[in-house]
Design a protein around this motif. Structure first.
Motif, mmCIF file in Angstrom:
data_model
loop_
_atom_site.group_PDB
_atom_site.id
_atom_site.type_symbol
_atom_site.label_atom_id
_atom_site.label_comp_id
_atom_site.label_asym_id
_atom_site.label_seq_id
_atom_site.Cartn_x
_atom_site.Cartn_y
_atom_site.Cartn_z
ATOM 1 N N SER A 1 -5.374 6.688 0.408
ATOM 2 C CA SER A 1 -4.685 5.438 1.162
ATOM 3 C C SER A 1 -5.228 4.032 0.165
ATOM 4 O O SER A 1 -4.781 2.899 0.350
ATOM 5 C CB SER A 1 -6.257 5.148 2.304
ATOM 6 O OG SER A 1 -5.956 3.766 2.877
ATOM 7 N N ASN B 1 -7.582 0.676 3.252
ATOM 8 C CA ASN B 1 -6.353 1.072 4.474
ATOM 9 C C ASN B 1 -5.637 0.420 4.741
ATOM 10 O O ASN B 1 -4.388 0.206 5.367
ATOM 11 C CB ASN B 1 -7.090 0.931 6.038
ATOM 12 C CG ASN B 1 -7.554 2.230 6.549
ATOM 13 O OD1 ASN B 1 -7.327 3.426 5.221
ATOM 14 N ND2 ASN B 1 -8.472 2.903 6.802
ATOM 15 N N LEU C 1 -1.714 1.102 4.200
ATOM 16 C CA LEU C 1 -1.391 2.289 5.134
ATOM 17 C C LEU C 1 -0.822 1.605 5.844
ATOM 18 O O LEU C 1 -0.175 1.436 7.152
ATOM 19 C CB LEU C 1 -2.449 3.477 5.457
ATOM 20 C CG LEU C 1 -2.700 4.214 4.497
ATOM 21 C CD1 LEU C 1 -3.371 5.378 5.289
ATOM 22 C CD2 LEU C 1 -1.630 5.051 4.105
#
Length: 429
Positions: free
Chosen positions: A338, A359, A362
């Motif tokens: 990630s 994150n 993503l």
């Protein structure tokens, strides 16, 4: 087939024309800008348009918008090319339903690979069609079920029988004529049909069989080459189209839902056969667009996490009111992968990405994949409302995704070893 190449750089047009004619057998017409391209579209029929983003007079995004606003060309296969990835442009292109987005590169093999995928990933014509009420609530195939394989290849018939012999009964026929005789005895539950089936074609056989009231509950599965899956069911004649393979796990995975109890996922996939392929194509293309990284759906299970690694994940809701379902698109990877995706997206080193931003990559990719799925569903008469992406907490990201209402696909980077999972959960609204 004819391609339109649109670029204000003569050298770029020359290179694309050379590749398209030499390696892909296209006849190529050239345009210097978007205005000239629109004029040519009115004069010729093109299979694909490859268009630069930055051009004078009318750029690639403006031209794409005009193409999508035209009822005549709304479904045209359009691939944008650019020398630099810009997130705002990618988002605009996805919102307009671009077929693919290629980064120009001096690495010829990489560019050829990306171009080859872009040319093959034609939009599917997945038309939802009415099915008999019995098939909407069909029970899973059990030990008493009968699978009939019709195929001219004796080796493939033997392979097929070996794959399914422990799950239910199987029958074999070399031609459609032999199959019709078998059907006069015991009616099959599912009929699998290859390409080489004798004088009577696969299409003619299925049309005739569907007129027979005794076969009203039977399902018909076309078995075709992998490259033909997207275009093999334009009129919704078959209940399912699968790729021909001699790898047991790969072949069975394509039809495993037929052996499972009825779920909203199973009903959705059967009603919209191209949904799985659309998810694979969207994921592969979006990773190429957003981080210039080639990824591909893994043919066999690939470990997601190494020992001691922590998972990370994101999800995004899509509501389909006409089907009465909510789709939840989820991406899951190791925390390390990630962070790598985020670093690639912002042009930084993974170690320089703050923990609170790990994150973000993503999240952005989930949002763009969701946008592509939304476009695909809208094109097939299923108005879809997309929600906002969010990060999964540690418990959600660590859960096993093997649920009966969830389709899970594993992807692997072609360069290096990182893997990630994409899941599509289907639940009633």
């Amino acid at each position: 087939m004819k391609a339109l190449v649109v670029d204000d750089d003569p050298a770029a047009r020359y290179l694309l024309k050379r590749v398209l004619t030499r390696d892909f057998n296209y006849a190529v017409v050239e345009a210097e800008d978007g205005l000239e391209a629109l004029s040519l579209l009115e004069q010729h029929h093109f299979s694909v348009v490859l268009m630069d983003v930055r051009m004078p007079l009318m750029d690639g995004i403006e031209t794409l918008q005009q193409i999508r606003n035209s009822s005549k060309h709304a479904g045209l296969h359009v691939v944008l090319t650019t020398s630099q990835k810009e997130e705002a442009i990618v988002r605009s292109a996805v919102a307009l339903g671009v077929s693919d987005y290629l980064l120009k590169t001096s690495d010829t093999p990489v560019f050829l690979g990306r171009l080859s995928r872009a040319l093959k990933s034609r939009p599917t014509t997945d038309q939802p069609r009415a099915r008999p009420a019995s098939s909407q609530t069909a029970a899973p195939i059990g030990q008493d079920g009968v699978l009939l394989i019709i195929d001219g290849d004796a080796d493939f018939r033997h392979f097929f029988s070996t794959v399914f012999q422990t799950k239910c009964k199987t029958q074999e026929a070399k031609t459609v004529a032999q199959a019709l005789k078998l059907c006069q005895g015991q009616m099959p539950t599912v009929v699998f049909i290859g390409d080489d089936v004798g004088i009577m074609t696969r299409e003619s056989f299925v049309k005739k069989a569907r007129e027979d009231t005794r076969m009203a509950t039977a399902k018909f599965v076309a078995v075709v080459a992998k490259s033909q899956v997207a275009d093999a069911n334009p009129n919704g004649l078959y209940d399912l189209v699968v790729a021909r393979s001699f790898v047991p796990d790969v072949f069975f995975r394509q039809v495993s839902h037929l052996f499972e109890a009825e779920t909203f996922l199973k009903r959705f996939v059967e009603s919209h056969p191209s949904s799985r392929l659309s998810l694979i194509t969207a994921t592969e293309q979006v990773f190429g667009m957003m981080i210039a990284e080639e990824v591909a759906a893994a043919a066999s299970p690939v470990p997601l996490l190494s020992s001691g690694e922590a998972p990370a994940g994101v999800c995004l809701p899509l509501q389909v009111p006409s089907d009465g379902v909510t789709l939840t698109l989820s991406l899951r990877a190791s925390a390390q992968t990630s962070r790598l995706v985020t670093a690639r997206m912002i042009g930084a080193e993974p170690a320089d990405v703050p923990d609170e931003d790990a994150n973000c990559g993503l999240l952005e990719i989930a949002n763009v994949i969701g946008g592509r799925l939304q476009n695909n569903l809208n094109e097939h008469g299923l108005p879809t409302q997309i929600g906002l992406p969010r990060a999964l907490d540690a418990t959600e990201a660590g859960e096993t995704w093997e649920r009966p209402d969830t389709l899970v696909l594993t992807f692997a980077f072609e360069q290096g070893t990182p893997t990630f999972e994409v899941a599509l959960q289907v639940k009633p609204t």
